[in-house]
Design a protein around this motif. Structure first.
Motif, PDB file in Angstrom:
ATOM      1  N   GLY A 264       0.820  -1.201   0.000  1.00  0.00           N
ATOM      2  CA  GLY A 264       0.000   0.000   0.000  1.00  0.00           C
ATOM      3  C   GLY A 264       0.851   1.246   0.000  1.00  0.00           C
ATOM      4  O   GLY A 264       2.061   1.211   0.288  1.00  0.00           O
ATOM      5  N   SER A 265       0.226   2.357  -0.348  1.00  0.00           N
ATOM      6  CA  SER A 265       0.910   3.649  -0.390  1.00  0.00           C
ATOM      7  C   SER A 265       0.051   4.690   0.318  1.00  0.00           C
ATOM      8  O   SER A 265      -1.103   4.905  -0.057  1.00  0.00           O
ATOM      9  CB  SER A 265       1.164   4.078  -1.839  1.00  0.00           C
ATOM     10  OG  SER A 265       1.689   5.397  -1.895  1.00  0.00           O
ATOM     11  N   ILE A 266       0.620   5.323   1.334  1.00  0.00           N
ATOM     12  CA  ILE A 266      -0.039   6.431   2.028  1.00  0.00           C
ATOM     13  C   ILE A 266       0.661   7.710   1.612  1.00  0.00           C
ATOM     14  O   ILE A 266       1.894   7.812   1.671  1.00  0.00           O
ATOM     15  CB  ILE A 266       0.030   6.261   3.555  1.00  0.00           C
ATOM     16  CG1 ILE A 266      -0.719   4.999   3.992  1.00  0.00           C
ATOM     17  CG2 ILE A 266      -0.539   7.493   4.265  1.00  0.00           C
ATOM     18  CD1 ILE A 266      -0.556   4.670   5.470  1.00  0.00           C
ATOM     19  N   ILE A 267      -0.127   8.692   1.186  1.00  0.00           N
ATOM     20  CA  ILE A 267       0.417   9.980   0.752  1.00  0.00           C
ATOM     21  C   ILE A 267      -0.230  11.065   1.603  1.00  0.00           C
ATOM     22  O   ILE A 267      -1.456  11.249   1.567  1.00  0.00           O
ATOM     23  CB  ILE A 267       0.144  10.226  -0.733  1.00  0.00           C
ATOM     24  CG1 ILE A 267       0.753   9.098  -1.581  1.00  0.00           C
ATOM     25  CG2 ILE A 267       0.702  11.584  -1.162  1.00  0.00           C
ATOM     26  CD1 ILE A 267       0.317   9.122  -3.037  1.00  0.00           C
ATOM     27  N   ILE A 268       0.572  11.760   2.372  1.00  0.00           N
ATOM     28  CA  ILE A 268       0.084  12.801   3.272  1.00  0.00           C
ATOM     29  C   ILE A 268       0.340  14.162   2.646  1.00  0.00           C
ATOM     30  O   ILE A 268       1.453  14.448   2.180  1.00  0.00           O
ATOM     31  CB  ILE A 268       0.782  12.700   4.641  1.00  0.00           C
ATOM     32  CG1 ILE A 268       0.400  11.380   5.334  1.00  0.00           C
ATOM     33  CG2 ILE A 268       0.438  13.897   5.524  1.00  0.00           C
ATOM     34  CD1 ILE A 268       1.139  11.124   6.628  1.00  0.00           C
ATOM     35  N   THR A 269      -0.678  15.008   2.614  1.00  0.00           N
ATOM     36  CA  THR A 269      -0.491  16.371   2.115  1.00  0.00           C
ATOM     37  C   THR A 269       0.011  17.241   3.255  1.00  0.00           C
ATOM     38  O   THR A 269      -0.719  17.558   4.189  1.00  0.00           O
ATOM     39  CB  THR A 269      -1.792  16.953   1.552  1.00  0.00           C
ATOM     40  OG1 THR A 269      -2.271  16.120   0.486  1.00  0.00           O
ATOM     41  CG2 THR A 269      -1.553  18.363   1.013  1.00  0.00           C
ATOM     42  N   SER A 270       1.286  17.606   3.179  1.00  0.00           N
ATOM     43  CA  SER A 270       1.880  18.506   4.154  1.00  0.00           C
ATOM     44  C   SER A 270       1.957  19.901   3.529  1.00  0.00           C
ATOM     45  O   SER A 270       1.008  20.338   2.893  1.00  0.00           O
ATOM     46  CB  SER A 270       3.260  17.982   4.591  1.00  0.00           C
ATOM     47  OG  SER A 270       3.819  18.813   5.569  1.00  0.00           O
ATOM     48  N   SER A 271       3.065  20.579   3.689  1.00  0.00           N
ATOM     49  CA  SER A 271       3.208  21.931   3.150  1.00  0.00           C
ATOM     50  C   SER A 271       4.647  22.376   3.302  1.00  0.00           C
ATOM     51  O   SER A 271       5.378  21.881   4.176  1.00  0.00           O
ATOM     52  CB  SER A 271       2.298  22.905   3.916  1.00  0.00           C
ATOM     53  OG  SER A 271       2.568  24.257   3.574  1.00  0.00           O
ATOM     54  N   THR A 272       5.064  23.333   2.489  1.00  0.00           N
ATOM     55  CA  THR A 272       6.365  23.951   2.725  1.00  0.00           C
ATOM     56  C   THR A 272       6.383  24.659   4.075  1.00  0.00           C
ATOM     57  O   THR A 272       7.465  24.929   4.615  1.00  0.00           O
ATOM     58  CB  THR A 272       6.713  24.952   1.606  1.00  0.00           C
ATOM     59  OG1 THR A 272       5.610  25.833   1.384  1.00  0.00           O
ATOM     60  CG2 THR A 272       7.044  24.235   0.314  1.00  0.00           C
ATOM     61  N   ALA A 273       5.208  24.922   4.644  1.00  0.00           N
ATOM     62  CA  ALA A 273       5.142  25.480   5.999  1.00  0.00           C
ATOM     63  C   ALA A 273       5.654  24.487   7.030  1.00  0.00           C
ATOM     64  O   ALA A 273       5.923  24.869   8.174  1.00  0.00           O
ATOM     65  CB  ALA A 273       3.705  25.881   6.335  1.00  0.00           C
ATOM     66  N   GLY A 274       5.803  23.223   6.638  1.00  0.00           N
ATOM     67  CA  GLY A 274       6.377  22.217   7.517  1.00  0.00           C
ATOM     68  C   GLY A 274       7.877  22.075   7.337  1.00  0.00           C
ATOM     69  O   GLY A 274       8.492  21.153   7.881  1.00  0.00           O
ATOM     70  N   LEU A 275       8.479  22.998   6.590  1.00  0.00           N
ATOM     71  CA  LEU A 275       9.918  22.964   6.337  1.00  0.00           C
ATOM     72  C   LEU A 275      10.621  24.230   6.812  1.00  0.00           C
ATOM     73  O   LEU A 275      11.851  24.274   6.881  1.00  0.00           O
ATOM     74  CB  LEU A 275      10.184  22.790   4.830  1.00  0.00           C
ATOM     75  CG  LEU A 275       9.571  21.552   4.170  1.00  0.00           C
ATOM     76  CD1 LEU A 275       9.767  21.618   2.652  1.00  0.00           C
ATOM     77  CD2 LEU A 275      10.172  20.275   4.736  1.00  0.00           C
ATOM     78  N   PHE A 276       9.850  25.256   7.124  1.00  0.00           N
ATOM     79  CA  PHE A 276      10.398  26.555   7.509  1.00  0.00           C
ATOM     80  C   PHE A 276       9.606  27.121   8.683  1.00  0.00           C
ATOM     81  O   PHE A 276       8.495  26.695   8.964  1.00  0.00           O
ATOM     82  CB  PHE A 276      10.295  27.565   6.347  1.00  0.00           C
ATOM     83  CG  PHE A 276      11.067  27.200   5.121  1.00  0.00           C
ATOM     84  CD1 PHE A 276      12.370  27.660   4.953  1.00  0.00           C
ATOM     85  CD2 PHE A 276      10.509  26.417   4.135  1.00  0.00           C
ATOM     86  CE1 PHE A 276      13.085  27.325   3.822  1.00  0.00           C
ATOM     87  CE2 PHE A 276      11.221  26.072   2.998  1.00  0.00           C
ATOM     88  CZ  PHE A 276      12.519  26.529   2.837  1.00  0.00           C
TER      89      PHE A 276
ATOM     90  N   ALA B 282       4.350  18.606  12.246  1.00  0.00           N
ATOM     91  CA  ALA B 282       3.924  17.352  12.881  1.00  0.00           C
ATOM     92  C   ALA B 282       3.601  16.290  11.835  1.00  0.00           C
ATOM     93  O   ALA B 282       3.909  15.106  12.021  1.00  0.00           O
ATOM     94  CB  ALA B 282       2.712  17.606  13.774  1.00  0.00           C
ATOM     95  N   LEU B 283       2.984  16.691  10.732  1.00  0.00           N
ATOM     96  CA  LEU B 283       2.673  15.732   9.677  1.00  0.00           C
ATOM     97  C   LEU B 283       3.948  15.136   9.076  1.00  0.00           C
ATOM     98  O   LEU B 283       3.978  13.949   8.718  1.00  0.00           O
ATOM     99  CB  LEU B 283       1.844  16.402   8.583  1.00  0.00           C
ATOM    100  CG  LEU B 283       0.383  16.678   8.912  1.00  0.00           C
ATOM    101  CD1 LEU B 283      -0.293  17.381   7.736  1.00  0.00           C
ATOM    102  CD2 LEU B 283      -0.359  15.385   9.258  1.00  0.00           C
ATOM    103  N   ASN B 284       4.977  15.945   8.964  1.00  0.00           N
ATOM    104  CA  ASN B 284       6.236  15.404   8.440  1.00  0.00           C
ATOM    105  C   ASN B 284       6.819  14.379   9.405  1.00  0.00           C
ATOM    106  O   ASN B 284       7.360  13.345   8.984  1.00  0.00           O
ATOM    107  CB  ASN B 284       7.224  16.539   8.174  1.00  0.00           C
ATOM    108  CG  ASN B 284       6.790  17.432   7.030  1.00  0.00           C
ATOM    109  OD1 ASN B 284       5.880  17.092   6.274  1.00  0.00           O
ATOM    110  ND2 ASN B 284       7.418  18.585   6.904  1.00  0.00           N
ATOM    111  N   GLY B 285       6.691  14.645  10.692  1.00  0.00           N
ATOM    112  CA  GLY B 285       7.127  13.660  11.679  1.00  0.00           C
ATOM    113  C   GLY B 285       6.304  12.397  11.627  1.00  0.00           C
ATOM    114  O   GLY B 285       6.830  11.278  11.774  1.00  0.00           O
ATOM    115  N   LEU B 286       4.997  12.558  11.419  1.00  0.00           N
ATOM    116  CA  LEU B 286       4.115  11.397  11.286  1.00  0.00           C
ATOM    117  C   LEU B 286       4.513  10.568  10.068  1.00  0.00           C
ATOM    118  O   LEU B 286       4.548   9.329  10.125  1.00  0.00           O
ATOM    119  CB  LEU B 286       2.666  11.861  11.168  1.00  0.00           C
ATOM    120  CG  LEU B 286       1.602  10.774  11.013  1.00  0.00           C
ATOM    121  CD1 LEU B 286       1.542   9.900  12.266  1.00  0.00           C
ATOM    122  CD2 LEU B 286       0.237  11.396  10.715  1.00  0.00           C
ATOM    123  N   THR B 287       4.821  11.233   8.981  1.00  0.00           N
ATOM    124  CA  THR B 287       5.227  10.540   7.753  1.00  0.00           C
ATOM    125  C   THR B 287       6.470   9.684   7.987  1.00  0.00           C
ATOM    126  O   THR B 287       6.510   8.495   7.633  1.00  0.00           O
ATOM    127  CB  THR B 287       5.507  11.558   6.632  1.00  0.00           C
ATOM    128  OG1 THR B 287       4.313  12.303   6.348  1.00  0.00           O
ATOM    129  CG2 THR B 287       5.982  10.863   5.369  1.00  0.00           C
TER     130      THR B 287
END
Length: 255
Positions: free
Chosen positions: A128-140, A154-159
């Motif tokens: 299976g493939s899970i794709i989470i929509t994060s944001s560049t706001a999760g990088l800066f 937090a979503l990037n950490g979850l990923t």
């Protein structure tokens, strides 16, 4: 090969673009969205797509929606945890706690409920493939947008964590970080940030371009291209990645 694809917040914006593209390549698609009118419009435009009203922050509603999909399909191949909201704009000392909680709820708690279900089915399937929509706001850092930035980090950490948890079972987990996406949602964000920062909307809009190496916004199809790749056999060894689709953001400067 036809895939079974579930997309949250799939009746408008990025989610609708994903649904259209997966359906166009012949996949079986199911979406949920909290906007009943948008769901009704989508059901008319894409009658082969399963479209239901469900709030990603409501465990009862999500359990019912996902349970129906599981009963009909018996499993799932691709899950796009896409639901998100921009939340409030302003200095942290001026933010309302309820507005903070609402932003975290949609962006992070909604992804939790979606990924928890996907993980159970995909682990049992061994794929299976899970794709989470994060944001560049999760990088800066993102001045005046602390709830949104916090949720996306937090979503990037979850990923990363889910990729580690589910990798031994053959399940891949990745996040897409859109930059500024053309459309009504970003128009509202620009207006909100302009009001919060005491600047003109033109100034705010220009800042989203000057902070990007390619001096561009992105569109929904740019994001759908990446999602279709990550869901495909071509990305069979891609997991745990936080992938920006943004023209290369140098910095998010909004103040």
């Amino acid at each position: 090969m036809t895939s079974r694809v579930v997309i949250t917040a799939g009746a408008s914006g990025i989610g609708l673009g994903l649904a259209r593209r997966f359906a166009a390549q012949g996949d079986r698609v199911a979406i949920c969205d909290s906007d009943a009118a948008a769901v009704a419009d989508m059901a008319k435009a894409l009658p082969d797509v399963i479209a239901e009203v469900a709030d990603v922050t409501d465990e009862t509603q999500m359990t019912a929606f996902l349970g129906r999909i599981e009963a009909v399909w018996g499993g799932v191949d691709v899950v796009c945890a896409n639901a998100g909201t921009g939340g409030p704009a302003g200095r942290i000392e001026d933010l309302d706690y309820a507005a903070w909680q609402a932003c975290i709820g949609v962006n992070l708690h909604g992804a939790f409920l979606t990924c928890r279900w996907a993980a159970r089915l995909m682990r049992a399937q061994g794929a299976g493939s899970i794709i989470i929509t994060s944001s560049t706001a999760g990088l800066f850092g993102y001045p005046l947008r602390s709830p949104y930035a916090s949720a996306k980090w937090a979503l990037n950490g979850l990923t990363k964590t889910l990729a580690s948890e589910l990798g031994p079972a053959g399940v891949r987990v990745n996040a897409i970080c859109p930059g500024a996406v053309e459309g009504d949602r970003m128009d509202r964000v620009v207006a909100m940030e302009a009001a919060a920062g005491g600047r003109s909307e033109d100034t705010v809009r220009a800042s989203y371009v000057t902070g990007v190496s390619m001096r561009t916004w992105v569109n929904v199809d740019d994001l759908a291209d990446m999602a279709l790749f990550l869901a495909s056999p071509a990305a069979s060894k891609v997991s745990g990645q936080i992938i920006a689709v943004d023209g290369h953001t140098d910095a998010l400067v909004t103040s």
